[in-house]
Design a protein around this motif. Structure first.
Motif, short mmCIF file in Angstrom:
data_model
loop_
_atom_site.label_atom_id
_atom_site.label_comp_id
_atom_site.label_asym_id
_atom_site.label_seq_id
_atom_site.Cartn_x
_atom_site.Cartn_y
_atom_site.Cartn_z
N THR A 51 0.80 -1.22 0.00
CA THR A 51 0.00 0.00 0.00
C THR A 51 0.84 1.27 0.00
OG1 THR A 51 -0.12 0.02 2.43
CG2 THR A 51 -1.85 -1.18 1.23
N GLY A 52 2.10 1.17 0.39
CA GLY A 52 2.93 2.36 0.52
C GLY A 52 2.63 3.18 1.75
N ALA A 53 1.81 2.64 2.64
CA ALA A 53 1.44 3.36 3.86
C ALA A 53 2.58 3.32 4.88
CB ALA A 53 0.18 2.76 4.46
N ASP A 54 2.57 4.29 5.79
CA ASP A 54 3.56 4.31 6.87
C ASP A 54 3.10 3.51 8.07
OD1 ASP A 54 5.28 6.03 5.45
OD2 ASP A 54 4.15 7.78 6.13
N LYS A 55 1.76 3.45 8.27
CA LYS A 55 1.23 2.76 9.44
C LYS A 55 -0.04 2.01 9.07
CE LYS A 55 3.31 5.37 13.17
NZ LYS A 55 3.16 5.78 14.59
N VAL A 56 -0.38 1.04 9.91
CA VAL A 56 -1.59 0.27 9.72
C VAL A 56 -2.44 0.35 10.99
CG1 VAL A 56 -0.44 -1.36 8.17
CG2 VAL A 56 -0.61 -1.90 10.61
N VAL A 57 -3.70 -0.02 10.82
CA VAL A 57 -4.62 -0.25 11.93
C VAL A 57 -4.74 -1.76 12.11
CG1 VAL A 57 -7.02 -0.06 12.68
CG2 VAL A 57 -5.92 1.86 11.50
N LEU A 58 -4.71 -2.23 13.33
CA LEU A 58 -4.88 -3.66 13.62
C LEU A 58 -6.18 -3.88 14.38
CD1 LEU A 58 -1.28 -4.76 14.72
CD2 LEU A 58 -2.32 -4.85 12.45
N ILE A 59 -6.99 -4.82 13.91
CA ILE A 59 -8.25 -5.17 14.56
C ILE A 59 -8.23 -6.67 14.80
CG2 ILE A 59 -10.75 -5.20 14.37
CD1 ILE A 59 -10.61 -2.76 12.61
N GLY A 60 -8.44 -7.07 16.06
CA GLY A 60 -8.37 -8.50 16.38
C GLY A 60 -9.52 -8.95 17.25
N ASN A 61 -9.90 -10.21 17.05
CA ASN A 61 -10.92 -10.84 17.87
C ASN A 61 -10.28 -11.93 18.73
OD1 ASN A 61 -13.04 -13.51 17.70
ND2 ASN A 61 -13.81 -11.62 18.58
N SER A 62 -10.64 -11.96 20.00
CA SER A 62 -10.27 -13.04 20.91
C SER A 62 -8.75 -13.28 20.91
CB SER A 62 -11.04 -14.31 20.54
OG SER A 62 -10.95 -15.28 21.55
#
Length: 451
Positions: free
Chosen positions: A108-119
């Motif tokens: 993506t060329g992004a500098d940062k990501v969002v992380l979403i997690g279950n359990s």
């Protein structure tokens, strides 16, 4: 709209208001949406994020910046330090996530990501952020139903399992950090979503871990973390902490600082489906075959010849398949060692590349059955007090207890020889009908709920 869905929508809107009130510093809106990486829970696959991703897309988040992962060997070890066939350690999971985040950043060329997690996915995310370098490349984390302090904390009870609050793994994750003694890694914005009292893995009593009447030493607030924004979603079950409309609404508000336009899923004119044919270890069923039929939603009968078919290779992909958004489908999955599974699904309003297909095995308890039908809800549980449901005319379905959200499937064994017939499962307005198939020839029917 059905009463239960109305309740979830109302809960979602209330959650956004609560979140606005309790957040100390609202997260900024993004001119260009950052990539989101979704991490599933113990024994699960990327497929559980399907409706969540649809809701993100329906509110304008670009599809190409939404990434749901399939971790190989998704079940945790009994003892985190002892190798166990077909299972993964906490280190295995964190190493996997780190590699996937690096792949997403590069793509993506992004500098940062969002992380979403279950359990369990929340354990993996916390471990990666705290110990694997993730703090440098992660802006926000959302944890749904994460057993942040363990599922139990009992001396002598599997203390080195990653779900024990007494494990070294859990103790180091929760060690105080920074001047305020926070349990979360500084520099990242954290949100936890939990039930008020309906999460089977955040219970003071050991019923759901096989020890009824015994204290777990974990409270309903076990998923909350000091230093995070901690939000309660009333009435939701363990999986709905991540996959419900209420969870989506709270997550969107946290990431953007504004409520979503809607928690409804907007239909697409053209629907393309794909996914992987996988076993319980999330490994491709190489050599298997998937065949797709359009079916009559009222009877389960096939409407003509197959509309798609593919032999499964090393990547496990069974598509792409150009579907109709108003049509119910039967997915027939055949694989060596599993027999044949007939999976009936509701119509797909939007495209998805994570329609994973898992075979259902016959068990010794099925030996005398002429046909076996499984009614399953991957993104939530059955709750006899809360939900309206019926399976082949029975309410509640077989195996669903009178209290609590702890069972997500029901198994119907038809003992008498009878002609092929329709079987219907209904849950809070979603209705799926499939046909019985002969168990003697290793066929199983699955009615799989989407919502």
């Amino acid at each position: 709209m059905h009463t239960r869905r109305s309740l979830l929508l109302a809960t979602g809107l209330a959650a956004t208001a609560m979140l606005t009130a309790c957040a100390t510093s609202p997260s900024p809106s993004f001119a260009e949406r950052p990539p989101i990486v979704f991490m599933h829970g113990n024994g699960d696959s990327a497929a559980l994020w399907q409706t969540t991703i649809w809701r993100f897309e329906s509110n304008g988040w670009p599809r190409e910046r939404l990434f749901a992962l399939d971790q190989p060997y998704p079940l945790a070890r009994d003892d985190d330090a002892v190798a166990q066939p077909g299972r993964s350690s906490t280190t295995d999971s964190a190493v996997f996530l780190k590699a996937q985040v690096e792949r997403v950043l590069k793509a993506t060329g992004a500098d940062k990501v969002v992380l979403i997690g279950n359990s369990r996915g929340g354990n993996t995310i916390r471990n990666y952020v705290q110990n694997g370098g993730g703090a440098a490349v992660v802006s926000h984390v959302v944890l749904g139903g994460n057993p942040a302090h363990g599922i139990w904390a009992v001396k002598g009870l599997r203390e080195n399992n990653e779900f024990s609050g007494l494990s070294g793994f859990m103790q180091q994750l929760n060690a105080p950090k920074g001047p305020n003694g926070e349990e979360v890694t500084p520099g990242v914005k954290w949100l936890t979503l939990r039930s008020d009292n309906n999460d089977k893995y955040a219970q003071p009593d050991g019923l759901w871990i096989g020890s009824p009447g015994q204290p777990t030493n974990i409270g309903y607030d076990g998923p909350a973390l000091k230093g995070a924004t901690n939000l309660v979603l009333p009435g939701v079950d363990h999986r709905e902490t991540s996959f419900s409309p209420a969870a989506f609404a709270a997550t969107w508000q946290f990431l953007t600082g504004a409520a979503p336009r809607s928690t409804a899923i907007a239909p697409e004119a053209q629907v393309v489906l794909d996914g992987r044919a996988i076993g319980a270890e999330n490994l491709a069923l190489n050599g298997g075959k998937v065949t797709v039929y359009a079916v009559d939603p009222a009877t389960g009968a096939r409407r003509g010849e197959a509309v798609h078919g593919k032999n499964i290779g090393a990547d496990g992909r069974w598509g792409p398949f150009a579907a109709r958004g108003d049509t119910a489908y039967e997915f027939v999955l055949s694989a060596a060692g599993y027999g044949t599974t007939h999976i009936y699904r509701s119509p797909f309003p939007r495209s998805s590349a994570i329609v994973n297909l898992r075979p259902e095995r016959l068990t010794p308890a099925d030996a005398s059955a002429k046909a076996v039908v499984v009614f399953t809800r991957p993104r939530g549980y059955f709750d006899a007090q809360r939900d309206t449901m019926r399976f082949d005319g029975q309410s509640p379905p077989a195996g669903v207890p009178p209290r609590g959200s702890g069972v997500s499937s029901s198994r119907l064994r038809l003992p008498a020889a009878e002609p092929q017939r329709a079987v219907t499962g209904e849950f809070n307005g979603e209705r799926i009908t499939g046909l019985t198939w002969p168990a003697a020839q290793e066929h199983v029917t699955v009615l799989e709920l989407t919502y």
